[in-house]
Write an enzyme that holds these catalytic residues in place. Structure first.
Site, short mmCIF file in Angstrom:
data_model
loop_
_atom_site.label_atom_id
_atom_site.label_comp_id
_atom_site.label_asym_id
_atom_site.label_seq_id
_atom_site.Cartn_x
_atom_site.Cartn_y
_atom_site.Cartn_z
N HIS A 135 0.64 -0.95 0.03
CA HIS A 135 -0.02 0.02 -0.08
C HIS A 135 0.68 1.17 0.02
O HIS A 135 0.35 2.21 -0.49
CB HIS A 135 -0.99 -0.05 1.22
CG HIS A 135 -0.30 0.31 2.54
ND1 HIS A 135 0.49 -0.61 3.22
CD2 HIS A 135 -0.26 1.50 3.31
CE1 HIS A 135 0.87 -0.04 4.26
NE2 HIS A 135 0.20 1.17 4.15
N ASP A 136 2.01 1.38 0.46
CA ASP A 136 2.76 2.55 0.71
C ASP A 136 4.37 2.50 -0.40
O ASP A 136 5.16 3.05 -0.27
CB ASP A 136 3.38 2.64 2.09
CG ASP A 136 2.49 3.35 3.01
OD1 ASP A 136 1.55 4.08 2.59
OD2 ASP A 136 2.56 3.40 4.01
N LYS A 171 5.95 5.30 -1.75
CA LYS A 171 6.88 6.30 -1.17
C LYS A 171 8.26 6.05 -1.64
O LYS A 171 9.15 7.11 -1.33
CB LYS A 171 6.76 6.06 0.36
CG LYS A 171 5.45 6.26 1.22
CD LYS A 171 5.52 6.21 2.42
CE LYS A 171 4.05 6.62 3.29
NZ LYS A 171 4.16 6.40 4.62
N HIS A 194 1.62 9.67 -2.98
CA HIS A 194 2.45 8.34 -2.99
C HIS A 194 1.24 7.34 -3.32
O HIS A 194 1.89 6.30 -4.23
CB HIS A 194 3.00 8.01 -1.67
CG HIS A 194 2.01 7.55 -0.52
ND1 HIS A 194 1.52 8.48 0.26
CD2 HIS A 194 1.68 6.45 -0.24
CE1 HIS A 194 0.73 7.96 1.09
NE2 HIS A 194 0.86 6.59 0.93
N HIS A 233 -6.20 3.98 -0.19
CA HIS A 233 -6.20 3.79 1.20
C HIS A 233 -6.12 5.09 1.92
O HIS A 233 -6.27 5.12 3.09
CB HIS A 233 -5.19 2.80 1.74
CG HIS A 233 -3.73 3.62 1.29
ND1 HIS A 233 -3.22 3.47 0.33
CD2 HIS A 233 -2.87 3.90 2.39
CE1 HIS A 233 -1.86 4.08 0.30
NE2 HIS A 233 -1.70 4.40 1.63
N HIS A 234 -6.26 6.35 1.21
CA HIS A 234 -6.20 7.67 1.96
C HIS A 234 -7.29 8.39 1.55
O HIS A 234 -7.56 9.62 1.89
CB HIS A 234 -4.75 8.38 1.58
CG HIS A 234 -3.90 7.94 2.55
ND1 HIS A 234 -3.79 7.85 3.74
CD2 HIS A 234 -2.56 7.64 2.34
CE1 HIS A 234 -2.65 7.62 4.34
NE2 HIS A 234 -1.58 7.35 3.38
N ASP A 274 -4.27 1.15 8.30
CA ASP A 274 -3.28 1.99 8.06
C ASP A 274 -3.41 3.00 9.45
O ASP A 274 -2.29 3.32 9.96
CB ASP A 274 -3.13 2.60 6.95
CG ASP A 274 -2.04 3.45 6.73
OD1 ASP A 274 -1.08 3.18 7.21
OD2 ASP A 274 -2.20 4.77 5.97
#
Length: 574
Positions: free
Chosen positions: A414-415, A418, A443, A472-473, A501
């Protein structure tokens, strides 16, 4: 009506009954009615009927009348030279015994008549073109029932008339059995390809083998090339729980011989075979009587793309143990088991290739997430924890296993975006400037570009789970980023990862703040349910937390330290 006319009509009635019996094509019914008729015309109290197995030179106990104790013997086999019945078949002549109890040929140990007091016996061999088919014996009949030439002629007429039908019925039954077994094998092969889970596959193979061959147990041994021995990976049958996880040195036992030579071995009495490895029976509690062992030889497999092909090889062996009813293994059993083993070896090898590929894929994903942690050391272990929390939430929501697996992988990534965020932003200990925060908010988009540029979105696994990265954000009220999606436009995986998260981020250490208390974080999530977070996902996380399935960073570190300390104590105190 004269006595001769009366006898003629009696004989005619008996012949007509024999013709009615002959109509039946079902072997057991035919044998049962044949014995009934012989008992009736000889005025006997009881009787038995055996069939001859030319393959093994044995007599098979098929029917008993007048002795409840004898019912337990049906299906039992005995050598063809056993007792009066064996003597009669070898002589190929009817035999009348005036005093059974004192006849040395009578096998008392067999106990087929139980508590019945035996006086006389009459045995009739069933012959077809001079070759043995079986034997009928009747007990406690009056001597005059068979001392008349015409009576004997009638009995011989009946047996010769019906023995043809018996043989036809037996051949038909054999044909039906072979057809059923072939159909069962086709069905089994189709079922084998329905899973690539090796343990489940091995269990299916052995259970199918037990049913197909009608044996007490079956087992699969695979070569452990690291330890240079053979390991029993799975066994089927009633004794499976007692014989798993056993090992045999390579080359030992019948299984070792078969794997070394690649030659099928059948032993119908292991007591007389020096290769039999008795240690297995001693350790398992299982008593092996007969064994059929075939090599598991995987064929050459042509792979797609540039991987070329994998050469055929022996990967292990399969055993079938103890045919039921004490029968021996026959040629048909060997052929069926060899065919099953060939298909099994192919699917087992494919399952191993799949497992290797799956392990490689998992390690690559772990390497990518490890690279994220190296780039941002303040979030050490964050990707793995979010993945674990997401899986726990999905399980509480009742998602199917395939979707949970997809979520497990996608949530780890998910990240991944970054990686493209500059270090001076990612590692900044203080508050981000607006431009820096705008870059950080990109990201999720960078993550999607990473998947697309590396062809990962073409994989079905990620093609259906990318929302874990992209959404997810996002927030249910549309105030999230990067796209400002709202409500159902946000994918379920994105909504799950969003909750996981935030829980991990707030309960973990950051350079600019200490972790929040779990109760505070759960209260925050509940306040945001419906506006920022999916309420069902929030409650699923709370339930999973109550079950001990979700541990914070500190809780995990303490649990890991405790496990290491316990392991060290066990080591030094050995």
């Amino acid at each position: 009506m004269t006595g001769q006319d009366s006898r003629f009509h009696r004989y005619l009635a008996i012949v007509q009954r024999a013709n009615q019996i002959a109509i039946s094509t079902e072997l057991d019914e035919l044998l049962d009615r044949l014995l009934d008729l012989i008992i009736e015309i000889t005025a006997s109290e009881a009787g038995t009927l055996y069939l001859y197995d030319a393959t093994t030179h044995e007599l098979i106990f098929k029917v008993v009348k007048g002795s409840p104790a004898g019912q337990a013997l049906i299906g039992r086999r005995l050598p063809v030279d056993t007792g009066i019945v064996g003597y009669t078949l070898q002589q190929r002549q009817p035999l009348f015994v005036h005093d059974v109890a004192n006849d040395p040929r009578w096998n008392r140990s067999f106990g087929e008549m139980g508590a019945l007091t035996l006086r006389t016996m009459f045995c009739v061999p069933l012959l077809l073109r001079g070759e043995p088919v079986g034997v009928v014996q009747v007990f406690n009949l009056p001597p005059e029932a068979v001392d008349d030439d015409e009576e004997m002629a009638l009995i011989e007429l009946l047996t010769s008339r019906l023995v043809t039908e018996v043989e036809k019925a037996r051949l038909l039954e054999d044909s039906w059995r072979r057809e059923r077994r072939q159909q069962a094998l086709v069905e089994i092969v189709s079922q084998l390809t329905a899973t690539l889970d090796r343990d489940e596959l091995l269990r299916r193979i052995m259970n199918y083998a037990c049913d197909l061959l009608d044996v007490e147990a079956a087992s699969i041994w695979l070569i452990d090339r690291e330890r240079n021995d053979l390991v029993l990976h799975v066994a089927g049958g009633r004794h499976s729980e007692r014989v798993e996880s056993l090992r045999v040195p390579q080359g030992q036992g019948i299984i070792g011989h078969v794997i070394e030579t690649g030659v099928t071995v059948v032993v119908n009495d292991v007591r007389h075979d020096h290769r039999f490895y008795q240690g297995l029976d001693q350790r398992s509690g299982f008593q092996t009587r007969a064994i059929l062992c075939v090599p598991l030889r995987s064929p050459r497999i042509v792979l797609s793309g540039e991987r070329g092909e994998i050469e055929g090889m022996i990967i292990g062996g399969a055993q079938a143990l103890n045919p039921r009813d004490n029968r021996p293994f026959v040629a048909e059993d060997i052929t069926l088991f060899q065919m099953l083993a060939l298909q099994a070896a192919t699917v087992i090898r494919l399952a191993e290739l799949y497992r290797e590929t799956d392990n490689l894929f998992t390690r690559i994903i772990d390497a990518i997430t490890g690279a994220i942690d190296l780039k941002d050391p303040y979030t050490r272990g964050h990707s793995q924890r979010v993945s674990d929390f997401s899986v726990a939430i999905a399980q509480e929501l009742g998602l199917p296993r395939d979707q949970i697996y997809q979520l497990r992988v996608a949530s780890k990534l998910h990240d991944v975006g970054k990686i493209r965020v500059p270090d001076h932003i990612l590692k900044k200990p203080g508050r981000l400037e607006e431009a820096e925060f705008a870059e950080m908010r990109r990201h999720p988009l960078y993550g999607m570009e990473f998947l697309r540029d590396n062809g990962l979105l073409e994989l079905e696994l990620l093609r259906n789970s990318w929302s874990a990265l992209a959404h997810h954000h996002e927030r249910l009220d549309g105030r999230g980023y990067p796209q400002g999606l709202s409500g159902e436009a946000i994918g379920l995986f994105g909504r799950i990862v969003a909750v996981a998260d935030v829980f991990d981020a707030l309960t973990s250490h950051r350079p600019y703040r200490p972790p929040m208390a779990v109760d505070e974080v759960l209260a925050l999530l509940r306040r945001g349910a419906g506006s920022e977070f999916d309420p069902a996902c929030v409650e699923a996380l709370i339930r999973a937390r109550e079950k001990g399935l979700i541990l914070t960073q500190d809780e995990r570190d303490r649990a890991g330290a405790s496990a290491k300390e316990h392991s060290y104590e066990r080591f030094v105190n050995r």
